[in-house]
Design an enzyme around this catalytic site. Structure first.
Site, short mmCIF file in Angstrom:
data_model
loop_
_atom_site.label_atom_id
_atom_site.label_comp_id
_atom_site.label_asym_id
_atom_site.label_seq_id
_atom_site.Cartn_x
_atom_site.Cartn_y
_atom_site.Cartn_z
N SER A 195 0.82 -1.20 0.00
CA SER A 195 0.00 0.00 0.00
C SER A 195 0.86 1.27 0.00
O SER A 195 1.69 1.43 -0.88
CB SER A 195 -0.95 -0.05 1.19
N LYS A 199 4.14 1.93 -2.49
CA LYS A 199 4.59 3.13 -3.21
C LYS A 199 6.05 3.39 -2.82
O LYS A 199 6.91 3.66 -3.66
CB LYS A 199 3.75 4.37 -2.82
N TRP A 286 -10.14 0.85 -4.51
CA TRP A 286 -9.52 2.16 -4.21
C TRP A 286 -8.15 2.26 -4.90
O TRP A 286 -7.75 3.31 -5.40
CB TRP A 286 -9.39 2.27 -2.69
N HIS A 338 -7.48 -5.59 0.10
CA HIS A 338 -6.22 -4.90 0.36
C HIS A 338 -5.47 -5.54 1.54
O HIS A 338 -5.91 -5.40 2.69
CB HIS A 338 -6.65 -3.46 0.71
C1 GCU Z 1 -5.16 4.91 2.12
C2 GCU Z 1 -4.61 5.70 0.95
C3 GCU Z 1 -3.88 4.80 -0.05
C4 GCU Z 1 -2.86 3.95 0.67
C5 GCU Z 1 -3.51 3.21 1.82
C6 GCU Z 1 -2.56 2.43 2.71
O1 GCU Z 1 -6.20 4.09 1.70
O2 GCU Z 1 -5.68 6.38 0.36
O3 GCU Z 1 -3.24 5.56 -1.03
O4 GCU Z 1 -2.24 3.09 -0.22
O5 GCU Z 1 -4.14 4.14 2.68
O6 GCU Z 1 -1.39 2.73 2.77
O7 GCU Z 1 -3.04 1.54 3.40
#
Ligand code: GCU
Length: 358
Positions: A195, A199, A286, A338
């Site tokens: 997540s 990134k 998402w 997720h």
């Molecule tokens: C939020 C955010 C995402 C990210 C996620 C996470 O949902 O909007 O961009 O990837 O958190 O890190 O769990």
């Protein structure tokens, strides 16, 4: 079909014919992504030292060793320390390893099934991102030691590092330490995160060529997923809720994804010609699995130009469980939401066994 989808989304090519080589183009891409999205570190550290604190319990029936290590980065007269954890299977030969940027410092952890990983002959060097710099919007300098040191005597610029860049810096410090260990194989070093930390893993992999394999698990917006035509989270949302993840320049693209002089397939391709792997989850709307998948498809351009086998896939939108593990870009989409689970880890390890030798 996929070629048309890429055209419909208006994705630009990654390669620029003016560039003499991929090395040159890659540097331009790194500068662009740092300048506009993740930021540059305002300061570099001079050196790194560490203290090893062996953990005194039997783990994995004695088949693996866990240690805590305190890393200290020195910046002139200032220094910054954070803990990392090494989980290393007892083997005669050198073992491949992951640097895992995690949400928590626990070992094992629900995103880090260390026993299963060690049993498959892989080591893990992990750390908790909040131990590096807090995942907070309002970051008071005096309460965040790394930020305080980085910005001491420096006027903050719109291209200066957001938190993702700082966590990526920490992943490279964990790698510095890992590479001093005889038992770990430097040619099989991977970086992984889930997540927001997926990134981060992509950014760490882009910047540090010592990572031979870069793994993004469900990284979504501002991670692996292309933003042109993306569903779910977009720049406006992410820069409103998590402005501290990025450099200030990134906000200007809110609602203007089509005007970016890049898209996220640049980030996936920036690790070329090394191995990069993107994973999606079916219910993770998402993050948008289709946009993560198309990013791999588009990043293949660079591998093709380099005469390498990049992304090998069928000409359809993949459904779970679909795994593409033939080329230097790996991909899977699994059922569920997720998460970074054992299924994901096993698929990454299968891929590494296949490409780096078991
Ligand atoms: C939020 C955010 C995402 C990210 C996620 C996470 O949902 O909007 O961009 O990837 O958190 O890190 O769990």
């Amino acid at each position: 079909m996929l070629e048309n989808l890429i055209k419909e989304r208006g994705l630009m090519p990654i390669w620029d014919e003016k560039a003499q080589s991929w090395e040159e183009r890659r540097k331009e891409i790194i500068d662009l992504l740092c300048m506009e999205e993740y930021g540059f570190m305002p300061k570099e550290h001079d050196s790194l030292s560490w203290e090893v604190i062996p953990q005194d319990y039997i783990f994995c029936a004695g088949r693996a060793r866990i240690s805590k290590v305190i890393l200290t980065a020195h910046f002139g007269e200032d220094s910054f320390s954070f803990p990392i954890y090494t989980s290393i299977p007892e083997r005669k030969e050198k073992v491949p390893f992951f640097v895992h940027i995690n949400f928590r410092d626990a070992v094992p952890d629900r995103y880090l099934p260390v026993e299963e990983i060690c049993d498959r002959g892989y080591a893990v060097v992990s750390f908790c991102y909040n131990d590096v710099t807090m995942d907070e919007q309002t970051c008071k300098l005096e309460s965040d030691p790394l930020v305080e040191i980085l910005y001491k005597g420096v006027e903050k610029q719109p291209y200066h590092a957001g938190k993702i860049r700082m966590w990526a810096w920490a992943a490279s410090r964990a790698l510095d330490y890992a590479l001093t260990l005889e038992c770990l194989d430097p040619d099989r070093a991977a970086v992984i995160g889930h997540s927001r930390l997926g990134k981060t893993a992509l950014v760490a992999g882009m910047l540090d060529e010592r990572f031979k394999m870069v793994i993004s698990n469900d990284s979504g917006c501002s991670g692996a997923a292309i933003l042109r035509g993306k569903k779910g989270e977009m720049i406006e949302k992410i820069t409103n809720v998590f402005p501290h993840w990025f450099c200030d320049n990134y906000k200007k693209y809110a609602g203007k994804e089509d005007e970016q002089p890049f898209d996220q397939h640049f980030l996936v391709a920036a690790s070329a010609p090394r191995h990069v792997y993107v994973a999606s989850a079916e219910l993770d709307w998402w993050a948008d699995p289709v946009s993560e998948f198309l990013s791999c498809y588009a990043a293949d351009e660079v591998y093709r130009k380099l005469g390498l086998t990049g992304f090998v896939c069928e000409d359809v939108i993949p459904q779970p469980l679909c795994k593409y593990q033939e080329g230097m870009i790996g991909y899977h989409v699994r059922t569920g939401d997720h998460y970074l689970g054992r299924e994901d880890w096993n698929l990454y390890i299968d891929y590494m066994d296949k490409h780096f030798g078991a």
